[in-house]
Write an enzyme that holds these catalytic residues in place. Structure first.
Site, PDB file in Angstrom:
ATOM      1  N   GLY A 279      30.589 -56.903  74.522  1.00 17.74           N
ATOM      2  CA  GLY A 279      31.032 -55.788  75.341  1.00 17.74           C
ATOM      3  C   GLY A 279      32.301 -56.063  76.122  1.00 17.74           C
ATOM      4  O   GLY A 279      32.767 -57.205  76.221  1.00 17.74           O
TER       5      GLY A 279
ATOM      6  N   HIS B 124      57.562 -49.937  39.507  1.00 15.89           N
ATOM      7  CA  HIS B 124      58.252 -48.932  38.711  1.00 15.89           C
ATOM      8  C   HIS B 124      57.315 -47.817  38.269  1.00 15.89           C
ATOM      9  O   HIS B 124      56.131 -48.030  38.032  1.00 15.89           O
ATOM     10  CB  HIS B 124      58.918 -49.545  37.474  1.00 15.89           C
ATOM     11  CG  HIS B 124      58.204 -50.709  36.886  1.00 15.89           C
ATOM     12  ND1 HIS B 124      58.498 -52.005  37.242  1.00 15.89           N
ATOM     13  CD2 HIS B 124      57.208 -50.784  35.980  1.00 15.89           C
ATOM     14  CE1 HIS B 124      57.718 -52.828  36.561  1.00 15.89           C
ATOM     15  NE2 HIS B 124      56.915 -52.110  35.799  1.00 15.89           N
TER      16      HIS B 124
ATOM     17  N   ASN C  35      38.434 -40.952  80.264  1.00 19.14           N
ATOM     18  CA  ASN C  35      38.720 -42.355  80.548  1.00 19.14           C
ATOM     19  C   ASN C  35      39.547 -42.944  79.406  1.00 19.14           C
ATOM     20  O   ASN C  35      39.107 -42.978  78.256  1.00 19.14           O
ATOM     21  CB  ASN C  35      37.401 -43.116  80.699  1.00 19.14           C
ATOM     22  CG  ASN C  35      37.600 -44.602  80.950  1.00 19.14           C
ATOM     23  OD1 ASN C  35      38.697 -45.052  81.267  1.00 19.14           O
ATOM     24  ND2 ASN C  35      36.529 -45.359  80.823  1.00 19.14           N
TER      25      ASN C  35
END
Length: 419
Positions: free
Chosen positions: A82, A330, A161
């Site tokens: 976290g 190509h 936020n």
């Protein structure tokens, strides 16, 4: 003041582009996501502290001990537990006020400036039309933070936020006391709730600039489109157009542009790059050092041809990112796609980027089909992958690192190795 930059995540939603690199090192224009975050904060911080995790060695080797004369310290988050846990790893280094910034988000310099000029603890917020998918801030009468509610059905405000903060060093005490959330993580928003409960005033720093969380492959294309808007200052006029702006294009054209090349709009050709005869380029396009385009190639849209990449004869590339050493040699078409390092696109390969029913393209992210919101999206190809000649790739396909296709193959589903 320190800038604590969170750069520890694995970036699984960005696969296969993150199978061999940490997400903050993904290129956006002429530098990585992480370097762009550094650049936004150079004027307001004295040193950076980078919290690394997944493939942290690559970040340390790429950035080194300083960035544009600013010292860079590295700390490690060994487990993804976290945001509060990530910030906690910086405590041994940080002894002054500090900003917390994300290493995979595109913002501009006004965001760290707003946080730096706020008093004490601060949280950045931006107005959004529909805040239900965000953490939503409520404010007190004096404009300070009153609370945060995550993804509410009935948002109290339209303030989202942004996920960037300013803290005093005593915040580490509250980070240490932060309990585990319902998701099993230690989250910085929980730390902020503890600060509020203890009577801290938390200033809300308004931000109205760009805000893009680069978490999924198509968002790397969106970030590139934003970055290439900055090419406005380096316009390369068409030398054959007598009515065009005749401003000196030397800032834009540092490499070699052969005769009979058409450049239109915002085009930058870096040193040691070469654009060969017959190429037609419509900006915004950035051709990085050592890259080669042409002969007789067509490059358009918000496109980056990465360092030493090759766009060869009869190739059209549109609104795409080619990372270092990628080659579309190509007679191929690549549209709205991202090609990783050392990708080789065989002759005659065609990338579809549009659904016949006109619906937006869907991409599989962590096992779930996800609406990208983009009407056009091609292929996401991992490092070292190769397509056989005359391969066809359907819209929204992912081809994993080192994967291959057979000559003439039609790929309708992702091909990814298990990681």
């Amino acid at each position: 003041m320190y800038g604590v930059v969170l750069a520890a995540g694995r970036g699984t939603r960005m696969r296969p582009l993150t199978d061999r690199r940490p997400k903050p090192l993904l290129p956006v224009g002429d530098r990585s996501l992480l370097e762009r975050v550094f650049d936004t904060a150079l004027d307001v911080v004295d040193a950076f502290v980078v919290v690394t995790g997944y493939r942290g060695d690559a970040i340390r080797e790429t950035i080194g001990s300083s960035y544009r004369s600013h010292p860079v310290h590295f700390v490690e988050q060994t487990e993804a537990l976290g945001t509060a846990h990530a910030v906690a790893q910086a405590e041994p280094v940080v002894d002054d006020r500090f900003l917390v910034l994300n290493g995979d988000v595109v913002v501009d310099a006004s965001l760290p400036r707003a946080l730096a000029t706020a008093d004490g603890t601060a949280i950045a917020a931006t107005e959004v039309a529909d805040p239900r998918a965000y953490g939503v801030l409520s404010t007190a009468a004096d404009g300070s933070l009153a609370g945060i509610v995550e993804k509410p059905d009935d948002p109290p405000t339209t303030l989202a936020n942004v996920g960037c903060y300013a803290f005093e060093p005593d915040a580490f005490d509250y980070i240490d006391e932060t309990p585990e959330s319902e998701r099993g993580e230690y989250e910085i928003t929980t730390t902020i709730a503890l600060l509020l409960e203890d009577g801290y005033r938390i200033e809300v720093a308004p931000y109205d600039g760009p805000w893009l969380d680069v978490g999924r492959p198509w968002e790397l294309l969106a970030a590139t489109e934003l970055a290439l808007e900055a090419l406005d200052d380096h316009v390369a006029p068409n030398p054959e157009d007598e009515t065009a702006d005749t401003a000196d294009p030397t800032e834009a054209i540092a490499g070699t542009v052969e005769e009979n090349v058409n450049l239109h709009g915002r085009v930058v050709v870096e040193a040691e790059a070469r654009v060969r005869s017959g190429a037609y380029i419509e900006g915004p396009v950035l051709i990085r050092e050592g890259a080669e385009v042409g002969p007789n190639a067509y490059v358009r849209g918000a496109t980056v041809v990465g360092p030493r990449a090759h766009v060869g004869h009869g190739v059209e590339v549109k609104n795409s990112v080619l990372m270092a050493d990628a080659s579309v040699g190509h007679l191929s078409y690549v549209g709205d796609s991202v090609l990783g390092r050392d990708v080789n696109v065989g002759a005659g390969t065609t990338v579809a980027n549009l659904r016949h029913d006109g619906a937006t393209v869907r991409l599989t992210v962590k096992g779930e089909r996800t609406d990208t919101g983009r009407r056009k999206l091609g292929a996401i190809i991992g490092d070292g992958a190769k397509t056989g000649i005359n391969t066809s790739l359907n819209a929204g396909i992912k081809l994993g690192a080192d994967e291959t296709t057979a000559p003439g193959e039609v790929l309708m589903c992702d091909r990814l190795s298990e990681k």
